[in-house]
Design a protein around this motif. Sequence first.
Motif, PDB file in Angstrom:
ATOM      1  N   ASN A 220       1.503  -1.754   0.004  1.00 26.81           N
ATOM      2  CA  ASN A 220       0.046   0.627   0.231  1.00 26.81           C
ATOM      3  C   ASN A 220       1.248   1.385  -0.018  1.00 26.81           C
ATOM      4  O   ASN A 220       0.277   2.237  -0.485  1.00 26.81           O
ATOM      5  CB  ASN A 220      -0.900  -0.023   0.706  1.00 26.81           C
ATOM      6  CG  ASN A 220      -2.347   0.883   0.893  1.00 26.81           C
ATOM      7  OD1 ASN A 220      -2.666   1.454  -0.022  1.00 26.81           O
ATOM      8  ND2 ASN A 220      -1.898   2.048   1.827  1.00 26.81           N
ATOM      9  N   ASN A 221       2.125   0.829   0.587  1.00 26.93           N
ATOM     10  CA  ASN A 221       3.589   2.431   1.323  1.00 26.93           C
ATOM     11  C   ASN A 221       3.888   3.080  -0.666  1.00 26.93           C
ATOM     12  O   ASN A 221       3.822   3.333  -0.883  1.00 26.93           O
ATOM     13  CB  ASN A 221       3.483   2.221   1.590  1.00 26.93           C
ATOM     14  CG  ASN A 221       4.871   3.508   2.236  1.00 26.93           C
ATOM     15  OD1 ASN A 221       4.449   3.975   2.382  1.00 26.93           O
ATOM     16  ND2 ASN A 221       6.269   2.817   1.270  1.00 26.93           N
ATOM     17  N   SER A 222       3.451   1.504  -1.392  1.00 21.85           N
ATOM     18  CA  SER A 222       4.487   1.311  -2.710  1.00 21.85           C
ATOM     19  C   SER A 222       3.637   2.185  -3.328  1.00 21.85           C
ATOM     20  O   SER A 222       3.851   2.991  -4.867  1.00 21.85           O
ATOM     21  CB  SER A 222       4.754   0.129  -3.154  1.00 21.85           C
ATOM     22  OG  SER A 222       5.338   0.478  -4.085  1.00 21.85           O
ATOM     23  N   LYS A 223       1.825   2.044  -3.501  1.00 25.46           N
ATOM     24  CA  LYS A 223       1.290   2.062  -3.949  1.00 25.46           C
ATOM     25  C   LYS A 223       1.096   3.816  -3.989  1.00 25.46           C
ATOM     26  O   LYS A 223       0.386   4.730  -5.478  1.00 25.46           O
ATOM     27  CB  LYS A 223      -0.455   2.411  -4.158  1.00 25.46           C
ATOM     28  CG  LYS A 223      -0.355   0.149  -4.120  1.00 25.46           C
ATOM     29  CD  LYS A 223      -1.663  -0.179  -4.158  1.00 25.46           C
ATOM     30  CE  LYS A 223      -1.687  -1.930  -4.738  1.00 25.46           C
ATOM     31  NZ  LYS A 223      -2.424  -2.402  -4.692  1.00 25.46           N
ATOM     32  N   GLU A 224       1.296   4.537  -2.753  1.00 21.75           N
ATOM     33  CA  GLU A 224       0.972   5.826  -2.681  1.00 21.75           C
ATOM     34  C   GLU A 224       2.156   6.926  -3.135  1.00 21.75           C
ATOM     35  O   GLU A 224       2.307   7.662  -2.509  1.00 21.75           O
ATOM     36  CB  GLU A 224       0.296   5.886  -0.867  1.00 21.75           C
ATOM     37  CG  GLU A 224      -0.359   4.977  -0.588  1.00 21.75           C
ATOM     38  CD  GLU A 224      -1.213   4.878   0.592  1.00 21.75           C
ATOM     39  OE1 GLU A 224      -0.621   5.535   1.417  1.00 21.75           O
ATOM     40  OE2 GLU A 224      -2.573   5.154   0.546  1.00 21.75           O
ATOM     41  N   GLY A 225       3.243   5.843  -2.991  1.00 23.34           N
ATOM     42  CA  GLY A 225       4.548   6.280  -3.959  1.00 23.34           C
ATOM     43  C   GLY A 225       5.358   6.604  -2.338  1.00 23.34           C
ATOM     44  O   GLY A 225       5.970   7.658  -2.124  1.00 23.34           O
TER      45      GLY A 225
END
Length: 234
Positions: A220-225
């Motif tokens: 999720n953190n990766s998707k949010e940049g």
Amino acid sequence: MEESIENLMTEIRGRLELLEGNLPHRVDPMVSPASRLPFKALVYRAALSWRMAELSRGAFESFENNQIARAILLTRAAVETGAGLWYLGAKLDAAVKAGAEGDINDYLMKLMMGSRTNPEMPSAISVLTFVARVEKDVEGFSQQYDLLSEYSHPNWAGTARLYSKPDATNLWTDFGRNIRGIAPPKKVGIINLSVALMFFELSYNRVGDNMPAFIALCENNSKEGGTSDTTETA
């Protein structure tokens, strides 16, 4: 007492066989395509498993042969290994509960690659930090660790207690392996080895149980940049 020790040895044998029969042989980096953090955590857990199996087997066989100093030294190392895994589990727990990775990548790199002698590698986390972290959750852990250390170091318990026997009448001292008997130190060591294996199993499963939530957090953190680590590790 002999019966209780034998029962503990039987229990240890069973836990060892379970551990050795389930040692991981590979960790797939695709456990999370979006982040390397779960992979790093699982690599550290796998390496600890192999270390725990080797140390515990050595301690067990040393106790069988009444080689008490070696057995307790290996037991203490096994306890430290379990504490390292507990520390990892606590860091993952904290990240999941906070809903943020925070500085967990720094800790994972220190756990995986830490060194106290190579300045080009991350600074290793002290085993005493592991022990202190466990003590917060399991009162008395530090006391048992210190007791093992008394036999592991060349203090009275680890030298004169194990290998010498003063003769008050003749004023001389006789030496030999286990010359004063082995029951008390052997019992201390075997109890701690039994607990260490049980503790390691608990910690291993704790990391596994929390891994889906940790993977979801990282992805999720990766998707949010965010800053979820995607770099390769040595």
